[in-house]
Design a protein around this motif. Structure first.
Motif, PDB file in Angstrom:
ATOM      1  N   GLN A 149      -8.197   0.645   8.028  1.00 18.99           N
ATOM      2  CA  GLN A 149      -8.097  -0.392   8.981  1.00 18.99           C
ATOM      3  C   GLN A 149      -8.869  -1.547   8.738  1.00 18.99           C
ATOM      4  O   GLN A 149      -8.393  -2.645   8.846  1.00 18.99           O
ATOM      5  CB  GLN A 149      -8.472   0.369  10.251  1.00 18.99           C
ATOM      6  CG  GLN A 149      -7.371   1.293  10.790  1.00 18.99           C
ATOM      7  CD  GLN A 149      -6.105   0.897  10.816  1.00 18.99           C
ATOM      8  OE1 GLN A 149      -5.805  -0.204  11.482  1.00 18.99           O
ATOM      9  NE2 GLN A 149      -5.221   1.570  10.279  1.00 18.99           N
ATOM     10  N   LEU A 173       2.835  -1.624   4.295  1.00 12.27           N
ATOM     11  CA  LEU A 173       2.533  -0.378   4.215  1.00 12.27           C
ATOM     12  C   LEU A 173       3.736   0.502   3.899  1.00 12.27           C
ATOM     13  O   LEU A 173       4.705   0.223   4.745  1.00 12.27           O
ATOM     14  CB  LEU A 173       1.805   0.002   5.556  1.00 12.27           C
ATOM     15  CG  LEU A 173       0.404  -0.304   5.827  1.00 12.27           C
ATOM     16  CD1 LEU A 173      -0.061  -1.994   5.670  1.00 12.27           C
ATOM     17  CD2 LEU A 173      -0.093   0.225   6.965  1.00 12.27           C
ATOM     18  N   PHE A 210       0.755  -1.119  -0.008  1.00 10.54           N
ATOM     19  CA  PHE A 210      -0.093   0.155  -0.111  1.00 10.54           C
ATOM     20  C   PHE A 210       0.851   1.255   0.157  1.00 10.54           C
ATOM     21  O   PHE A 210       1.842   1.321   0.909  1.00 10.54           O
ATOM     22  CB  PHE A 210      -0.880   0.005   1.192  1.00 10.54           C
ATOM     23  CG  PHE A 210      -2.026  -1.069   1.187  1.00 10.54           C
ATOM     24  CD1 PHE A 210      -3.184  -1.047   0.464  1.00 10.54           C
ATOM     25  CD2 PHE A 210      -1.550  -2.466   1.936  1.00 10.54           C
ATOM     26  CE1 PHE A 210      -4.109  -2.202   0.428  1.00 10.54           C
ATOM     27  CE2 PHE A 210      -2.380  -3.290   1.992  1.00 10.54           C
ATOM     28  CZ  PHE A 210      -3.685  -3.334   1.020  1.00 10.54           C
ATOM     29  N   ALA A 226      -7.622   1.880  -1.755  1.00 12.38           N
ATOM     30  CA  ALA A 226      -7.553   0.822  -0.714  1.00 12.38           C
ATOM     31  C   ALA A 226      -8.803   1.049   0.250  1.00 12.38           C
ATOM     32  O   ALA A 226      -9.143  -0.031   0.763  1.00 12.38           O
ATOM     33  CB  ALA A 226      -6.361   1.153  -0.124  1.00 12.38           C
ATOM     34  N   THR A 253       0.122  -8.009   3.892  1.00 14.71           N
ATOM     35  CA  THR A 253       0.254  -6.640   3.757  1.00 14.71           C
ATOM     36  C   THR A 253       1.356  -5.978   4.160  1.00 14.71           C
ATOM     37  O   THR A 253       1.869  -6.457   5.113  1.00 14.71           O
ATOM     38  CB  THR A 253      -1.140  -5.853   4.478  1.00 14.71           C
ATOM     39  OG1 THR A 253      -1.078  -5.877   5.966  1.00 14.71           O
ATOM     40  CG2 THR A 253      -2.615  -6.598   3.965  1.00 14.71           C
ATOM     41  N   GLU A 284      -6.299  -9.508   5.080  1.00 12.41           N
ATOM     42  CA  GLU A 284      -5.536 -10.443   5.793  1.00 12.41           C
ATOM     43  C   GLU A 284      -6.555 -11.799   6.096  1.00 12.41           C
ATOM     44  O   GLU A 284      -6.068 -12.695   6.148  1.00 12.41           O
ATOM     45  CB  GLU A 284      -5.107  -9.869   7.334  1.00 12.41           C
ATOM     46  CG  GLU A 284      -4.105  -8.891   7.137  1.00 12.41           C
ATOM     47  CD  GLU A 284      -3.617  -7.891   8.302  1.00 12.41           C
ATOM     48  OE1 GLU A 284      -4.455  -7.916   9.255  1.00 12.41           O
ATOM     49  OE2 GLU A 284      -2.983  -7.180   8.220  1.00 12.41           O
ATOM     50  N   LEU A 309      -7.568  -3.541   5.615  1.00 14.13           N
ATOM     51  CA  LEU A 309      -6.336  -4.179   6.102  1.00 14.13           C
ATOM     52  C   LEU A 309      -6.909  -5.656   6.701  1.00 14.13           C
ATOM     53  O   LEU A 309      -6.378  -6.859   6.471  1.00 14.13           O
ATOM     54  CB  LEU A 309      -5.504  -3.665   6.938  1.00 14.13           C
ATOM     55  CG  LEU A 309      -4.873  -2.550   6.601  1.00 14.13           C
ATOM     56  CD1 LEU A 309      -3.984  -1.720   7.288  1.00 14.13           C
ATOM     57  CD2 LEU A 309      -4.078  -3.021   5.039  1.00 14.13           C
ATOM     58  N   ARG A 310      -7.883  -5.670   7.583  1.00 13.91           N
ATOM     59  CA  ARG A 310      -8.310  -6.821   8.159  1.00 13.91           C
ATOM     60  C   ARG A 310      -9.059  -7.702   7.168  1.00 13.91           C
ATOM     61  O   ARG A 310      -8.786  -8.787   7.358  1.00 13.91           O
ATOM     62  CB  ARG A 310      -9.272  -6.504   9.392  1.00 13.91           C
ATOM     63  CG  ARG A 310      -8.690  -5.808  10.764  1.00 13.91           C
ATOM     64  CD  ARG A 310      -9.658  -5.810  11.679  1.00 13.91           C
ATOM     65  NE  ARG A 310     -10.822  -4.675  11.293  1.00 13.91           N
ATOM     66  CZ  ARG A 310     -10.658  -3.426  11.838  1.00 13.91           C
ATOM     67  NH1 ARG A 310      -9.468  -2.965  12.503  1.00 13.91           N
ATOM     68  NH2 ARG A 310     -11.648  -2.725  11.478  1.00 13.91           N
ATOM     69  N   CYS A 316      -3.560   4.326  -1.650  1.00 15.85           N
ATOM     70  CA  CYS A 316      -4.493   4.544  -0.243  1.00 15.85           C
ATOM     71  C   CYS A 316      -5.615   5.604  -0.782  1.00 15.85           C
ATOM     72  O   CYS A 316      -6.785   5.071  -0.390  1.00 15.85           O
ATOM     73  CB  CYS A 316      -3.657   5.245   0.733  1.00 15.85           C
ATOM     74  SG  CYS A 316      -2.690   4.117   1.567  1.00 15.85           S
TER      75      CYS A 316
END
Length: 340
Positions: free
Chosen positions: A32, A47, A15, A138, A45, A39, A35-36, A85
């Motif tokens: 946030q 950053l 990202f 993102a 991931t 995953e 990202l979860r 992002c």
């Protein structure tokens, strides 16, 4: 045209924030959650240093810092694909700090983003002969529930899907805000393409992006469209265009600018997304005549109000690919072929 390797299971998504980062709400909470979600899908991931930066003007950091982040991430073997992002205002200034000769020598990597990210997705196609994906940034992967547009964008980069249809409805006014960051699209309007000089189907090499950014590139050292048109003269170019902040007069001026610069000399068709100024009229000019008044004498199909850009959802546009577009029973369709 170079096509990057597809993202594999358990691969790593990098990202970057060459435009805005994910600092303010609702983007921080959305990112946030995204990202979860990635995953939970089994992906790793990674950053970049500017993902949460907010010290730049119109972008996340200084142009040099943004360029360094993008260069490092693109050349980093650990990140299999890159997702921006967000969009912003002045990513054009980052271009001055990028080393495009190094990028062309690097292993090609999928890059996903839209709006201000046109500054990279378009140049990836026209300067580097490397396909890129013009689609959701993102933070949009964090919405609840997740719309198919995000799944479709990911499916391009995993190589699982190369054929897409327009969505049933679109969002004119969003409900998402700082207090309700994870709210999904507010889909109230029926999707139906507006056709002009259209015939079924049309095929050609795909290129384009946000008109706000493209008009700014004309005549700069990053304007390689003449050579791009020549390289793909046998294919012809299908241009996909949409706008964010431009009013209908500005849309017409921008299209005139690109046309007079010779960008459309090899045009096969135009795919026009719903503009940010949707429904606006100025001095008798609306969003349709703003386009047809400049492009109609090229005598190629013009498809408008498509699922591209700032009024979501958006079909992932595989910039650089060979595309075949059609409209069947009022539904837009696009098929990509990874033709070199």
């Amino acid at each position: 045209m170079r096509y990057p390797k597809f993202l594999q299971e358990n691969g790593t998504i990098g990202f970057v924030a060459p435009s805005f980062g994910c600092v303010m709400e609702p983007y921080h909470t959305l990112f946030q959650n995204a990202l979860r979600r990635f995953e939970q899908m089994g992906y790793q991931t990674k950053l970049g240093p500017n993902v949460y930066a907010d010290c730049g003007i119109g972008i996340s950091n200084t142009p040099k810092a943004c360029a360094d982040e993008l260069m490092e991430a693109y050349e980093d073997a650990q990140s299999d694909i890159l997702i921006s992002c967000g969009g912003g205002e002045l990513m054009c200034e980052v271009l001055s700090e990028l080393d495009f000769s190094r990028l062309k020598q690097a292993e090609p990597k999928w890059y996903l983003g839209y709006s201000d990210n046109t500054n990279f997705t378009f140049l990836s196609t026209t300067m580097l002969d490397t396909a890129a994906v013009y689609g959701p940034c993102a933070s949009e992967f964090g919405q609840e529930p997740l719309h198919d547009a995000m799944r479709n964008a990911l499916s391009v980069m995993t190589g699982k899907q190369l054929h897409f249809k327009g969505y049933d409805k679109w969002e004119l006014e969003q409900l998402k805000d700082a207090e309700h960051p994870l709210v999904g699209y507010h889909l109230t309007e029926e999707s139906r393409p507006v056709l002009y000089q259209y015939h079924n189907p049309v095929s050609g090499r795909l290129a384009g992006g946000c008109l706000d950014c493209l008009a700014n590139l004309v005549g700069t050292r990053f304007d390689c469209v003449t050579k791009f048109n020549e390289r793909y003269r046998e294919d012809g170019i299908i241009w996909f265009l949409e706008s964010c902040d431009l009013n209908v007069m500005s849309i017409r001026r921008a299209l005139w600018n690109l046309k007079e610069a010779g960008w459309f000399s090899n045009a096969k068709a135009f795919l026009i997304g719903r503009p940010g100024c949707y429904g606006q009229e100025m001095m008798g000019l609306d969003q349709y005549s703003a386009v047809t008044g400049i492009l109609s004498d090229l005598n190629v199909p013009i498809l408008m109000d498509l699922d591209i850009g700032h009024l979501p959802p958006q079909i992932p546009m595989l910039s650089g690919a060979y595309a075949t577009v059609s409209v069947t029973d009022g539904k837009f369709e696009i098929q990509y072929a990874l033709k070199s």
